[in-house]
Design an enzyme around this catalytic site. Structure first.
Site, PDB file in Angstrom:
ATOM      1  N   ALA A 198      -3.847   7.871  -5.025  1.00 29.88           N
ATOM      2  CA  ALA A 198      -2.470   7.404  -5.128  1.00 29.88           C
ATOM      3  C   ALA A 198      -2.546   5.919  -5.479  1.00 29.88           C
ATOM      4  O   ALA A 198      -2.447   5.043  -4.613  1.00 29.88           O
ATOM      5  CB  ALA A 198      -1.744   7.614  -3.810  1.00 29.88           C
ATOM      6  N   GLY A 219       0.832  -1.210   0.000  1.00 30.35           N
ATOM      7  CA  GLY A 219       0.000   0.000   0.000  1.00 30.35           C
ATOM      8  C   GLY A 219       0.855   1.243   0.000  1.00 30.35           C
ATOM      9  O   GLY A 219       2.049   1.180  -0.286  1.00 30.35           O
ATOM     10  N   ASN A 220       0.253   2.382   0.300  1.00 29.70           N
ATOM     11  CA  ASN A 220       1.042   3.609   0.425  1.00 29.70           C
ATOM     12  C   ASN A 220       0.421   4.509   1.485  1.00 29.70           C
ATOM     13  O   ASN A 220      -0.631   4.198   2.025  1.00 29.70           O
ATOM     14  CB  ASN A 220       1.183   4.306  -0.937  1.00 29.70           C
ATOM     15  CG  ASN A 220      -0.162   4.730  -1.496  1.00 29.70           C
ATOM     16  OD1 ASN A 220      -0.855   5.534  -0.901  1.00 29.70           O
ATOM     17  ND2 ASN A 220      -0.538   4.159  -2.651  1.00 29.70           N
ATOM     18  N   TYR A 221       1.082   5.642   1.763  1.00 26.27           N
ATOM     19  CA  TYR A 221       0.674   6.474   2.900  1.00 26.27           C
ATOM     20  C   TYR A 221      -0.474   7.444   2.595  1.00 26.27           C
ATOM     21  O   TYR A 221      -0.798   8.272   3.434  1.00 26.27           O
ATOM     22  CB  TYR A 221       1.863   7.300   3.390  1.00 26.27           C
ATOM     23  CG  TYR A 221       2.953   6.484   4.030  1.00 26.27           C
ATOM     24  CD1 TYR A 221       2.703   5.761   5.183  1.00 26.27           C
ATOM     25  CD2 TYR A 221       4.237   6.450   3.490  1.00 26.27           C
ATOM     26  CE1 TYR A 221       3.697   5.018   5.781  1.00 26.27           C
ATOM     27  CE2 TYR A 221       5.241   5.707   4.080  1.00 26.27           C
ATOM     28  CZ  TYR A 221       4.968   4.995   5.228  1.00 26.27           C
ATOM     29  OH  TYR A 221       5.946   4.269   5.824  1.00 26.27           O
ATOM     30  N   SER A 222      -1.062   7.379   1.418  1.00 29.58           N
ATOM     31  CA  SER A 222      -2.116   8.346   1.094  1.00 29.58           C
ATOM     32  C   SER A 222      -3.256   8.271   2.121  1.00 29.58           C
ATOM     33  O   SER A 222      -3.741   7.193   2.450  1.00 29.58           O
ATOM     34  CB  SER A 222      -2.675   8.048  -0.299  1.00 29.58           C
ATOM     35  OG  SER A 222      -3.845   8.801  -0.510  1.00 29.58           O
TER      36      SER A 222
END
Ligand code: C5P
Length: 407
Positions: A275, A207-210
Site C-alpha cells: 500500500a 502512513g496507512n493502516y496496511s
C-alpha cells in the site's frame, strides 16, 4: 498446502514429545487428516488424551486391542498415508529404523509405508553426535528419508548443543515442501508489501493502516511453490519463515521504488501488494515541528507509481500482478488500473466486504483479467487467499508469457 493429505505422526519417547501437540494442531489447521502412533515410552512424556483430542482420532500404540480383539493394521495404515512423519525421533527409533527392527506399531508401520517418510530427531547432544547415530541417520538419508536436522540450543539435560527437535512450524513447512510439487521452481519473484511511511519531520510521518499480512502470506506461498522471493517491505511487525525469502526493509515510497526498479530486471515477475503512499510531504523538516498558533500546512506531492514503472519495464518474459483495494464497487477502476499499470491480472478486494482488507486476517478477492474474465473467491484467511493467488500464478505457466505481447 496439506489440505486433504493423510499424515501419520509417529511420536517416540523423548522429552520433545510435548512439541507433538503443537505439531498435530498445525497439521490439522493446514487441513491434513492425521493418525497418531505413539511408542509405549512416548506415553510417559505426553498424554495420549491430549494428542487424540488434537488429532481428532484415537491414538494407536498396540498391534491389537486385547479387550475387543480389534487389529490395528500397520499395512492398512501404511497404505493410507501420504506421508509418515516421526517427530520426535529418538536415537533408539532411528537405530531401529536403520536396521529394519519392527518391535512396535510405529516401526512396523514404517516398514509397511510406501509414502515419503520424514523424521525430526531429538536427543542429547552427545547421542546425536555419536558416530553410530550419525551412521544410522546417513543410512536413512540414503534410503530417501527426509531428515529434519535438530537445532542447537539448550537441551533438557541442561547441556547446550545440537539435538533440540526443530520447531513444529519448521517441520510442517518442510513436510509441505516434500509433498507439494514446485510449479514456481527456478522463478524469481519480487513482492512488495506493507505500508510506506512518508516523513514529515524526524518523529512524524504520513502512513496507512496496511499490516503487510497479505504480502507476507504471498511470499510464503510462492516460496513454498519453489520460487526465490525478494520481499521488499515497508514498516511492519511481521517475520518471514521460509528460507527462500530474501527480505529488504524500506520506509518510504521513494526507497521502495528505487529498490523495486533496480531489482526487477533480474526477476521473472512481480506481485505488487504494498500500500504505497500516493503522496509524500514536499519538504521534510530537519527538526521536530513545534506547535504554534497557526495552522500547519503540509504540501503533499505525488509519489512515483512503482507498479506503473514495473509495467513499463516489463519484458514479454516477465509478469506483474497488482492489487486494487477499493472503497466502492471497484471492478471498473480495477480494470482501468490493470490497463494503466500493465498487469497480467489484478486482485480486487473491496473495503465494503466485512472482514476484508487492512488489518484483518481474512480477505475476499476477485481476480480480474485483461480479457474481461473474472474469478470470485469466498471470504478466506489471508494465508488461504495467498495460496489461491500463488496457484493462479502457477497456472499462468510463466514460460508461456514469453509469447504474450506487452502493452
Ligand atoms: O492506484 P492504486 O494505488 O490503487 O493501485 C494499487 C496497485 O498499485 C497495487 O498493486 C499497489 O501495490 C501498486 N502501487 C504501486 N506504487 C504506488 C501506488 C500503488 O506499486 N505508488
Amino acid at each position: 498446502m496439506l489440505k486433504g493429505k493423510h499424515i501419520i505422526v509417529g511420536v517416540t519417547g523423548s522429552i520433545a514429545a510435548y512439541k507433538a501437540a503443537l505439531l498435530i494442531r498445525l497439521l490439522i489447521k493446514e487441513g491434513a487428516e492425521v493418525r497418531v502412533i505413539m511408542t509405549p515410552l512416548a506415553k510417559e512424556f505426553i498424554s495420549p488424551l491430549t494428542l487424540a483430542t488434537l488429532a481428532k482420532c484415537p491414538i494407536l500404540t498396540d498391534f491389537f486391542d486385547p479387550t475387543t480383539g480389534s487389529w490395528n493394521s500397520h499395512v492398512d495404515l501404511g497404505l493410507w498415508a501420504d506421508a509418515y512423519l516421526i517427530a520426535p525421533a529418538t536415537a533408539n527409533t532411528v537405530a531401529k529404523m536403520a536396521q529394519g527392527i519392527a518391535d512396535n506399531l510405529l516401526l512396523t508401520t514404517y516398514l509397511s509405508a510406501r509414502c515419503p517418510v520424514m523424521i525430526a530427531p531429538a536427543m542429547d547432544l552427545d547421542m546425536f553426535a555419536h558416530p553410530v547415530t550419525q551412521r544410522n541417520l546417513s543410512a536413512l538419508r540414503e534410503l530417501g528419508l527426509a531428515v529434519m536436522e535438530p537445532a542447537a540450543g539448550e537441551l533438557a539435560s541442561g547441556l547446550d548443543g545440537k539435538g533440540r527437535m526443530e520447531e513444529p512450524e519448521g517441520i510442517v513447512a518442510r513436510l509441505s515442501d516434500l509433498l507439494n510439487p514446485k510449479p514456481l521452481s527456478g522463478k524469481k519473484i519480487l513482492i512488495t508489501a506493507g505500508p510506506t511511511y512518508e516523513k514529515i519531520d524526524p518523529v512524524r510521518f504520513v502512513g496507512n493502516y496496511s499490516s503487510g499480512k497479505m504480502g507476507f502470506a504471498l511470499a510464503e506461498a510462492c516460496a513454498r511453490r519453489g520460487a526465490e522471493v525478494l520481499l521488499i517491505t515497508g514498516p511492519v511487525a511481521l517475520k518471514t519463515q521460509h528460507p527462500a525469502i530474501r527480505r529488504m526493509d524500506v520506509e518510504s515510497a521513494a526507497e521502495m521504488h528505487r529498490l523495486a526498479t533496480d531489482t526487477f530486471p533480474d526477476m521473472d515477475g512481480a506481485l505488487l501488494c504494498a500500500a504505497v503512499a500516493d503522496f509524500t510531504p514536499g519538504k521534510q523538516a530537519r527538526q521536530k515541528l513545534k506547535r504554534g498558533k497557526d495552522a500547519l500546512m503540509l504540501e503533499l506531492l505525488p509519489t512515483q507509481d512503482i507498479a506503473e514503472a514495473i509495467g513499463r519495464m516489463k519484458t514479454g518474459k516477465q509478469f506483474s500482478v497488482g492489487f486494487a483495494l477499493e472503497t466502492d464497487d471497484g471492478q471498473e477502476s480495477a480494470l482501468k488500473k490493470m490497463k494503466k499499470k500493465n498487469f497480467d491480472f489484478v486482485v480486487l478486494n473491496s473495503l465494503q466486504d466485512p472482514q476484508a482488507g487492512f488489518g484483518y486476517d481474512t480477505n475476499k478477492i476477485t481476480l480480474l483479467y485483461p480479457d474481461g474474465a473474472k474469478t470470485c473467491f469466498e471470504l478466506k484467511s489471508k494465508k488461504a487467499v495467498a495460496e489461491d493467488i500463488a496457484d493462479e500464478l502457477s497456472r499462468l505457466k510463466l514460460d508461456s508469457l514469453a509469447d504474450s505481447p506487452t502493452i
